[in-house]
Write a protein that holds these residues in place. Structure first.
Motif, PDB file in Angstrom:
ATOM      1  N   ASP A   1       0.883  -1.219  -0.209  1.00  0.00           N
ATOM      2  CA  ASP A   1      -0.075   0.000   0.015  1.00  0.00           C
ATOM      3  C   ASP A   1       0.722   1.447   0.139  1.00  0.00           C
ATOM      4  OD1 ASP A   1      -2.327  -1.522  -0.181  1.00  0.00           O
ATOM      5  OD2 ASP A   1      -2.887  -1.220   1.946  1.00  0.00           O
ATOM      6  N   ALA A   2       2.074   1.249   0.608  1.00  0.00           N
ATOM      7  CA  ALA A   2       2.787   2.462   0.744  1.00  0.00           C
ATOM      8  C   ALA A   2       2.828   2.886  -0.767  1.00  0.00           C
ATOM      9  CB  ALA A   2       4.103   2.333   1.563  1.00  0.00           C
ATOM     10  N   PHE A   3       3.516   1.957  -1.540  1.00  0.00           N
ATOM     11  CA  PHE A   3       3.994   2.297  -2.796  1.00  0.00           C
ATOM     12  C   PHE A   3       2.521   2.830  -3.652  1.00  0.00           C
ATOM     13  CE2 PHE A   3       4.180   1.427  -7.325  1.00  0.00           C
ATOM     14  CZ  PHE A   3       5.503   1.905  -7.715  1.00  0.00           C
ATOM     15  N   ASN A   4       1.493   1.878  -3.845  1.00  0.00           N
ATOM     16  CA  ASN A   4       0.528   2.217  -4.685  1.00  0.00           C
ATOM     17  C   ASN A   4      -0.266   3.366  -4.202  1.00  0.00           C
ATOM     18  OD1 ASN A   4       0.363   0.236  -7.063  1.00  0.00           O
ATOM     19  ND2 ASN A   4       0.010  -1.411  -5.119  1.00  0.00           N
ATOM     20  N   TYR A   5      -0.260   3.752  -2.986  1.00  0.00           N
ATOM     21  CA  TYR A   5      -1.096   4.900  -2.577  1.00  0.00           C
ATOM     22  C   TYR A   5      -0.272   6.229  -2.873  1.00  0.00           C
ATOM     23  CZ  TYR A   5      -5.305   2.876  -0.077  1.00  0.00           C
ATOM     24  OH  TYR A   5      -6.178   2.140   0.105  1.00  0.00           O
ATOM     25  N   GLY A   6       1.237   5.906  -2.800  1.00  0.00           N
ATOM     26  CA  GLY A   6       1.857   7.133  -3.196  1.00  0.00           C
ATOM     27  C   GLY A   6       2.061   7.412  -4.545  1.00  0.00           C
ATOM     28  N   ALA A   7       1.999   6.197  -5.372  1.00  0.00           N
ATOM     29  CA  ALA A   7       1.824   6.450  -6.731  1.00  0.00           C
ATOM     30  C   ALA A   7       0.669   6.809  -7.284  1.00  0.00           C
ATOM     31  CB  ALA A   7       2.672   5.340  -7.449  1.00  0.00           C
ATOM     32  N   ILE A   8      -0.215   5.743  -7.732  1.00  0.00           N
ATOM     33  CA  ILE A   8      -1.503   5.882  -8.425  1.00  0.00           C
ATOM     34  C   ILE A   8      -2.408   6.296  -7.426  1.00  0.00           C
ATOM     35  CG2 ILE A   8      -2.346   3.643  -7.841  1.00  0.00           C
ATOM     36  CD1 ILE A   8      -2.749   5.494 -11.382  1.00  0.00           C
ATOM     37  N   GLY A   9      -2.461   6.243  -6.281  1.00  0.00           N
ATOM     38  CA  GLY A   9      -3.220   6.702  -5.169  1.00  0.00           C
ATOM     39  C   GLY A   9      -3.346   8.420  -5.480  1.00  0.00           C
ATOM     40  N   VAL A  10      -1.967   9.139  -5.401  1.00  0.00           N
ATOM     41  CA  VAL A  10      -1.894  10.507  -5.695  1.00  0.00           C
ATOM     42  C   VAL A  10      -2.650  10.781  -6.886  1.00  0.00           C
ATOM     43  CG1 VAL A  10      -0.399  12.300  -5.755  1.00  0.00           C
ATOM     44  CG2 VAL A  10      -0.080  10.603  -4.251  1.00  0.00           C
ATOM     45  N   VAL A  11      -2.325   9.889  -8.091  1.00  0.00           N
ATOM     46  CA  VAL A  11      -2.988  10.392  -9.323  1.00  0.00           C
ATOM     47  C   VAL A  11      -4.455  10.431  -9.072  1.00  0.00           C
ATOM     48  CG1 VAL A  11      -3.372   9.399 -11.635  1.00  0.00           C
ATOM     49  CG2 VAL A  11      -1.256   9.209 -10.674  1.00  0.00           C
ATOM     50  N   ILE A  12      -5.002   9.441  -8.249  1.00  0.00           N
ATOM     51  CA  ILE A  12      -6.448   9.199  -8.192  1.00  0.00           C
ATOM     52  C   ILE A  12      -7.027  10.733  -7.323  1.00  0.00           C
ATOM     53  CG2 ILE A  12      -8.238   8.121  -7.143  1.00  0.00           C
ATOM     54  CD1 ILE A  12      -6.739   5.623  -7.438  1.00  0.00           C
ATOM     55  N   GLY A  13      -5.982  10.767  -6.256  1.00  0.00           N
ATOM     56  CA  GLY A  13      -6.467  12.059  -5.522  1.00  0.00           C
ATOM     57  C   GLY A  13      -6.345  13.340  -6.404  1.00  0.00           C
ATOM     58  N   HIS A  14      -5.300  13.355  -7.200  1.00  0.00           N
ATOM     59  CA  HIS A  14      -5.001  14.631  -7.773  1.00  0.00           C
ATOM     60  C   HIS A  14      -6.478  14.934  -8.933  1.00  0.00           C
ATOM     61  CE1 HIS A  14      -2.856  17.191 -10.926  1.00  0.00           C
ATOM     62  NE2 HIS A  14      -3.596  16.960 -11.799  1.00  0.00           N
ATOM     63  N   GLU A  15      -6.896  13.708  -9.678  1.00  0.00           N
ATOM     64  CA  GLU A  15      -8.080  13.918 -10.513  1.00  0.00           C
ATOM     65  C   GLU A  15      -9.318  14.453  -9.493  1.00  0.00           C
ATOM     66  OE1 GLU A  15      -7.354  14.479 -13.280  1.00  0.00           O
ATOM     67  OE2 GLU A  15      -5.565  13.620 -13.534  1.00  0.00           O
ATOM     68  N   MET A  16      -9.189  13.571  -8.431  1.00  0.00           N
ATOM     69  CA  MET A  16     -10.577  14.046  -7.646  1.00  0.00           C
ATOM     70  C   MET A  16     -10.403  15.731  -6.947  1.00  0.00           C
ATOM     71  SD  MET A  16     -10.936  10.889  -5.066  1.00  0.00           S
ATOM     72  CE  MET A  16     -11.709   9.203  -5.592  1.00  0.00           C
ATOM     73  N   SER A  17      -9.211  15.958  -6.809  1.00  0.00           N
ATOM     74  CA  SER A  17      -8.872  17.468  -6.317  1.00  0.00           C
ATOM     75  C   SER A  17      -9.410  18.419  -7.281  1.00  0.00           C
ATOM     76  CB  SER A  17      -7.417  17.521  -5.895  1.00  0.00           C
ATOM     77  OG  SER A  17      -7.333  18.821  -5.441  1.00  0.00           O
ATOM     78  N   HIS A  18      -9.017  18.117  -8.633  1.00  0.00           N
ATOM     79  CA  HIS A  18      -9.620  19.070  -9.602  1.00  0.00           C
ATOM     80  C   HIS A  18     -11.167  19.426  -9.481  1.00  0.00           C
ATOM     81  CE1 HIS A  18      -6.312  19.609 -11.844  1.00  0.00           C
ATOM     82  NE2 HIS A  18      -5.910  18.345 -12.257  1.00  0.00           N
ATOM     83  N   GLY A  19     -11.836  18.608  -8.799  1.00  0.00           N
ATOM     84  CA  GLY A  19     -13.381  18.770  -8.565  1.00  0.00           C
ATOM     85  C   GLY A  19     -13.310  20.132  -7.524  1.00  0.00           C
ATOM     86  N   PHE A  20     -12.562  20.369  -7.020  1.00  0.00           N
ATOM     87  CA  PHE A  20     -12.425  21.444  -5.900  1.00  0.00           C
ATOM     88  C   PHE A  20     -11.108  22.328  -6.216  1.00  0.00           C
ATOM     89  CE2 PHE A  20     -14.311  17.522  -4.348  1.00  0.00           C
ATOM     90  CZ  PHE A  20     -15.555  18.048  -3.996  1.00  0.00           C
ATOM     91  N   ASP A  21     -10.849  22.464  -7.307  1.00  0.00           N
ATOM     92  CA  ASP A  21      -9.566  23.314  -7.451  1.00  0.00           C
ATOM     93  C   ASP A  21     -10.078  24.615  -7.872  1.00  0.00           C
ATOM     94  OD1 ASP A  21     -10.004  23.622 -10.207  1.00  0.00           O
ATOM     95  OD2 ASP A  21      -8.391  22.087 -10.872  1.00  0.00           O
TER      96      ASP A  21
ATOM     97  N   ARG B   1     -14.051  24.064  -8.536  1.00  0.00           N
ATOM     98  CA  ARG B   1     -14.766  23.940  -7.417  1.00  0.00           C
ATOM     99  C   ARG B   1     -15.922  25.180  -7.861  1.00  0.00           C
ATOM    100  NH1 ARG B   1     -14.930  28.922  -4.811  1.00  0.00           N
ATOM    101  NH2 ARG B   1     -13.900  30.843  -5.434  1.00  0.00           N
ATOM    102  N   LYS B   2     -16.101  25.757  -8.954  1.00  0.00           N
ATOM    103  CA  LYS B   2     -17.042  26.516  -9.570  1.00  0.00           C
ATOM    104  C   LYS B   2     -18.194  25.857 -10.185  1.00  0.00           C
ATOM    105  CE  LYS B   2     -13.877  30.273  -9.963  1.00  0.00           C
ATOM    106  NZ  LYS B   2     -13.132  31.359 -10.992  1.00  0.00           N
ATOM    107  N   PHE B   3     -17.904  24.511 -10.024  1.00  0.00           N
ATOM    108  CA  PHE B   3     -18.827  23.530 -10.688  1.00  0.00           C
ATOM    109  C   PHE B   3     -19.485  22.631  -9.840  1.00  0.00           C
ATOM    110  CE2 PHE B   3     -16.354  24.641 -14.315  1.00  0.00           C
ATOM    111  CZ  PHE B   3     -16.973  24.972 -15.428  1.00  0.00           C
ATOM    112  N   ASP B   4     -20.805  22.447  -9.965  1.00  0.00           N
ATOM    113  CA  ASP B   4     -21.438  21.960  -8.708  1.00  0.00           C
ATOM    114  C   ASP B   4     -21.284  20.358  -8.985  1.00  0.00           C
ATOM    115  OD1 ASP B   4     -23.523  21.305 -10.665  1.00  0.00           O
ATOM    116  OD2 ASP B   4     -25.068  22.767  -9.709  1.00  0.00           O
ATOM    117  N   LYS B   5     -22.337  19.824  -8.212  1.00  0.00           N
ATOM    118  CA  LYS B   5     -22.279  18.236  -8.196  1.00  0.00           C
ATOM    119  C   LYS B   5     -22.744  17.530  -9.643  1.00  0.00           C
ATOM    120  CE  LYS B   5     -26.939  17.427  -6.068  1.00  0.00           C
ATOM    121  NZ  LYS B   5     -27.779  16.942  -5.097  1.00  0.00           N
ATOM    122  N   ASN B   6     -23.668  18.445 -10.018  1.00  0.00           N
ATOM    123  CA  ASN B   6     -24.429  17.884 -11.452  1.00  0.00           C
ATOM    124  C   ASN B   6     -23.549  18.522 -12.775  1.00  0.00           C
ATOM    125  OD1 ASN B   6     -26.930  16.772 -10.372  1.00  0.00           O
ATOM    126  ND2 ASN B   6     -27.360  18.929  -9.900  1.00  0.00           N
ATOM    127  N   GLY B   7     -22.333  19.222 -12.357  1.00  0.00           N
ATOM    128  CA  GLY B   7     -21.413  19.856 -13.549  1.00  0.00           C
ATOM    129  C   GLY B   7     -21.935  21.111 -14.170  1.00  0.00           C
TER     130      GLY B   7
END
Length: 674
Positions: free
Chosen positions: A498-518, A522-528
């Motif tokens: 888990d240390a490796f996979n969360y640090g690598a692809i986990g951050v990629v996943i989190g990065h894309e999720m974070s774009h929903g709130f960058d 952040r100016k788009f709602d749950k419906n887009g």
């Protein structure tokens, strides 16, 4: 699957057997002679950079490229299998195989040379006035001739009504980065001068005299300079709200009346238009002024250039060599052309990517990878929810809405649920590559119109092929997408813990999720839909925190005479910051009941950050540093490590970083969003 309800706070540990998995870290990729707090990028990636020096083919070569190389070889095998066999006419195999063979056939391309494009250039030369020129542009659009225009158009989700597609018009008229025309520092001046010489040489290759080619270049630059000055820079284009101006089509026709817009769009299959959006009105007004002010000879030269520029890779080796000299050697610092098979694979992928991708995932993407990736995504969603709850600066009302948006994320992993239909595309090996490219362009427009015009937005559509080494977030569908191509080492390793996979692809996943709130997402709602769903005052608090990351990156010297652009890269830097925070939280959740041991001399927390840095290992030319700093909303890979990590408290704890270390940033100067 559509995530409709927030997932229970249950962490799925990735390990399939206690102690059975590797650390994932490759020690030979590191340089442990360097202290982590001095230069973490060199510490984590120095060995990789030493062992993977730039080859003449690349201006930048990194972990992404290494994985792309592997994927290219796999895709080549798939394509060449189809290219070598006898296929029934009209089948996907026939289209893939014949298109690849045409791109590989250098003898035929060199024999044809520039002849295929001369007919279309000659049609431009016969034009007598601007009205005829606009009529010819309509004919070219109908036929699929590829060229850049004074404006562009596309069909996409209406950001104010995200379930409906909208016709959108955006700026055009200049073929290089805007800064080369309007920000005349010494480096940009040199690039623009090289571009002028390139335009002249390309016209000469089409048969023009040196004197005629020089005059044509001057006319091209006259228009491009006007359009560049009227256009917006890449930073301003990031502001979605400032680049949306919806209006009635009747009003549009009156305001921009030098073009018969009804006919212009009708030849593309877009009829009965009631409204559209003009992204950059100032640019379109300047386009109308150019059509009114400039002599038809100037406009003809500009149109001819754009046809030539669009066909540069289709007209034989001599033209390709000139194109490569400017676009690669001068702009990026690459000095050697990619092998013809790579260029051919890329071309086929660009046209028939999902057809190839369907075969790719059958062969190279096991169901177990998809299942494990989906667990990772669910864990990251839980972690993001926890980070939302932990923010004292965010009001309960905003937290509630943020959770609703998180719950509504549409998650795509691996490959589409339904594949693209290529049945209406014709690839004819009897015709030239240039003529086939016209058929492809005509099909692409017709396909887009058939799928989108007067149709609701299809949330199942993918904007990357399965074999792509990348990922994305789309705000108007509130989706995160992770193609099969990226779900391999160094991003994802079924054998690693888990240390490796969360640090690598986990951050990629989190990065894309974070774009929903960058700063934009952040100016788009749950419906887009583009709307302010933040409670009064919370948006201002967010902007204050986002300004910290803008200022921090803007102060970074990427070259002695060049700073990073913290405004342009703000969204991606926020994505990295959020991704690191969310992935680290998810990693700690997943291992809290079964802590991981020290491996290879590194704690699991240290391996998390080393894995993250390893994703960004790369070497790069100075020319490419300059080009990307001007044009790319992503920070350079070195600074996605040495810039991102010093803003994350957990990194300090993992490596014992103190104020004596070069990368140390005082706690009160770090980003305080998540």
């Amino acid at each position: 699957m559509k995530i409709k309800e927030f997932l229970p706070v249950v962490a799925f540990a990735l390990a399939t057997g206690a102690g059975a998995q590797s650390a994932g870290i490759k020690l030979e990729n590191m340089n442990q002679n360097v202290k982590p707090g001095e230069d973490f990028y060199e510490f984590a990636c120095g060995g990789w950079m030493k062992n993977n020096p730039l080859t003449p083919e690349y201006a930048r070569y990194g972990s992404f490229d290494a994985l792309s190389e592997l994927n290219n070889k796999r895709v080549r095998e798939i394509i060449e299998t189809m290219a070598a066999q006898k296929n029934e006419k009209g089948t996907v195999a026939q289209k893939v195989g014949d298109l690849y063979n045409m791109y590989m056939d250098s003898v035929r391309q060199n024999a044809d040379g520039v002849k295929p494009v001369l007919k279309d250039l000659g049609r431009v030369a016969k034009v007598k006035n601007t009205k005829q020129l606009l009529g010819l542009i309509n004919e070219f659009k109908k036929e699929g001739v590829t060229f850049a225009e004074l404006w562009g158009s596309y069909l996409g989700a209406d950001m104010m009504n995200s379930t409906a597609n909208l016709l959108e018009v955006y700026q055009g008229g200049f073929s290089q980065e805007r800064e080369y025309y309007v920000e005349q520092d010494e480096a940009n001046k040199q690039t623009l001068e090289a571009y002028k010489k390139h335009v002249v040489r390309m016209f000469v290759l089409m048969g023009e005299s040196e004197k005629s080619a020089q005059k044509k270049m001057e006319n091209v630059l006259k228009i491009e300079m006007r359009m560049a000055k009227a256009g917006k820079n890449n930073t301003d284009l990031r502001d979605a709200g400032a680049n949306y101006h919806k209006m009635a089509f009747a009003d549009f026709q009156k305001e921009y009346d030098l073009v018969d817009w009804t006919s212009y769009y009708a030849v593309q299959g877009i009829t009965d238009i009631d409204s559209l959006s003009v992204g950059q009105p100032e640019s379109l007004k300047e386009a109308m002024a150019v059509l009114k002010d400039e002599k038809v000879e100037v406009l003809k030269d500009w149109l001819q250039w754009n046809i030539i520029d669009g066909a540069g890779s289709l007209l034989g080796d001599e033209v390709y060599e000139e194109n490569f000299d400017y676009y690669s050697r001068i702009l990026t610092g690459a000095t050697e052309k990619k092998p013809r098979w790579k260029r051919s694979v890329s071309a086929v992928n660009g046209v028939l990517g999902e057809a190839v991708g369907q075969l790719y995932v059958e062969k190279y993407f096991p169901a177990a990878n998809k299942e494990r990736m989906e667990k990772l995504v669910r864990n990251l969603q839980v972690a993001l929810g926890e980070r939302i709850d932990a923010q004292e600066w965010m009001s309960p009302e905003t937290k509630k809405a943020a959770h609703e948006k998180l719950d509504a994320f549409y998650v795509k992993v691996g490959y589409p649920d339904k594949w693209r239909d290529y049945s209406s595309l014709t690839i004819d090996p009897e015709k030239s590559l240039y003529e086939n490219k016209k058929e492809i362009s005509k099909w692409a427009v017709a396909d887009m119109v058939a799928r989108k015009w007067k149709k609701p937005v299809d949330p199942t559509e993918w904007f990357m092929t399965p074999q792509t080494v990348n990922a994305y977030y789309n705000p108007t569908t509130n989706e995160i997408c992770f193609p099969a191509g990226i779900l391999q080492y160094p991003f994802f390793d079924m054998e690693a813990d888990d240390a490796f996979n969360y640090g690598a692809i986990g951050v990629v996943i989190g990065h894309e999720m974070s774009h929903g709130f960058d700063d934009n997402g952040r100016k788009f709602d749950k419906n887009g839909n583009y709307t302010d769903w933040w409670a009064p005052g919370d948006g201002e608090k967010y902007n204050e925190r986002a300004q910290v990351i803008k200022d921090f990156f803007s102060a970074i010297k990427v070259l002695p005479d060049l700073n990073a652009n913290g405004d342009l890269s703000c969204g991606e830097n926020l994505g990295d910051h959020g991704g690191l925070k969310f992935a680290y939280t998810a990693f700690k959740n997943a291992t809290k009941d079964n802590p991981l041991p020290v491996k290879d001399g590194f704690t699991p927390e240290q391996r998390f950050f080393i894995a993250y840095a390893g994703v960004w290992a790369s070497n790069i030319t100075e020319q490419e540093i300059r080009r990307l700093t001007l044009s790319d909303p992503h920070s350079l890979t070195r600074w996605r490590v040495n810039g991102a990590l010093p803003l994350v408290d957990a990194w300090y704890e993992a490596f014992g970083i103190t104020e004596q270390d070069k990368l140390y940033v005082p706690e009160d100067k770090r980003v305080k969003i998540w």
